[in-house]
Scaffold this motif. Structure first.
Motif, mmCIF file in Angstrom:
data_model
loop_
_atom_site.group_PDB
_atom_site.id
_atom_site.type_symbol
_atom_site.label_atom_id
_atom_site.label_comp_id
_atom_site.label_asym_id
_atom_site.label_seq_id
_atom_site.Cartn_x
_atom_site.Cartn_y
_atom_site.Cartn_z
ATOM 1 N N ALA A 69 -0.324 -9.153 -0.033
ATOM 2 C CA ALA A 69 1.034 -9.441 0.441
ATOM 3 C C ALA A 69 1.784 -8.123 0.590
ATOM 4 N N SER A 70 2.724 -8.099 1.510
ATOM 5 C CA SER A 70 3.469 -6.867 1.800
ATOM 6 C C SER A 70 4.294 -6.402 0.611
ATOM 7 N N TRP A 71 4.738 -7.307 -0.237
ATOM 8 C CA TRP A 71 5.589 -6.964 -1.381
ATOM 9 C C TRP A 71 4.801 -6.531 -2.614
ATOM 10 N N CYS A 72 3.487 -6.650 -2.561
ATOM 11 C CA CYS A 72 2.614 -6.374 -3.706
ATOM 12 C C CYS A 72 2.268 -4.885 -3.754
ATOM 13 N N MET A 73 2.755 -4.198 -4.782
ATOM 14 C CA MET A 73 2.536 -2.753 -4.880
ATOM 15 C C MET A 73 1.051 -2.382 -4.950
ATOM 16 N N PRO A 74 0.233 -3.040 -5.771
ATOM 17 C CA PRO A 74 -1.193 -2.694 -5.766
ATOM 18 C C PRO A 74 -1.836 -2.935 -4.396
#
Length: 177
Positions: A69-74
């Protein structure tokens, strides 16, 4: 069934706590498809709504199915590494199918404008593929061999796990179909 977004709702909290909360588990741990299971088929629109992406289209190849997902830092950290892996092995019968679980298709498209990749990327709007692959954290990668069997499962992103994934891809590419 619980939708993928409901399953992933606690994820932002884990990310605030630290990357260790959602990363670092390997193919041998966690929940999900068992090694040796047949990989579930899926057919999804790409993130631009132009083409359809399916596992079946890559039958006979080694495939890495990567949920992100775009919001997922990893996930953001992993994407350039996935692009390098794709570039290194794509001519040897390897592909990556990225599957965005973003609620809004535009979020995935904007992210990919910032961090472009050349491998196929689909959008799992309803969370159906995420349910089939039992995604409970992001990123989740499932490595599928040439016969369509699950050969590895990777939750999270860290250098050691990605190195292991890279070695497993190379090994699967050496196997005769």
């Amino acid at each position: 069934m619980i939708g993928i977004r409901r399953c992933l709702a606690p994820l932002p909290l884990l990310m605030v706590v630290g990357l260790g909360g959602c990363c670092g588990s390997s193919a041998a741990t966690g929940t999900g498809l068992a090694i040796g299971d047949q990989a579930p088929p899926f057919e999804l629109p790409d993130v631009h709504g132009v083409r359809t992406r399916s596992l079946e289209a890559y039958e006979g190849n080694v495939v890495l199915v990567n949920f992100w997902a775009s919001w997922c830092m990893p996930c953001q950290m992993e994407m350039p590494e996935l692009e390098a892996l794709w570039t290194r092995y794509q001519d040897q019968g390897f592909t990556i199918i990225g599957i965005s679980v973003d609620e809004d298709q535009r979020d995935a498209a904007v992210f990919l404008d910032t961090v472009p990749v050349s491998f196929p990327v689909a959008w799992d709007q309803a969370g159906e593929a995420g349910q089939l692959y039992r995604v409970q954290s992001l990123p989740r990668s499932v490595l599928v061999d040439r016969q369509g069997r699950v050969r590895g499962r990777y939750d999270g992103f860290d250098t050691a796990t990605f190195d292991s994934l890279t070695r497993e891809v190379a090994g699967l590419l050496e196997e005769t179909p």
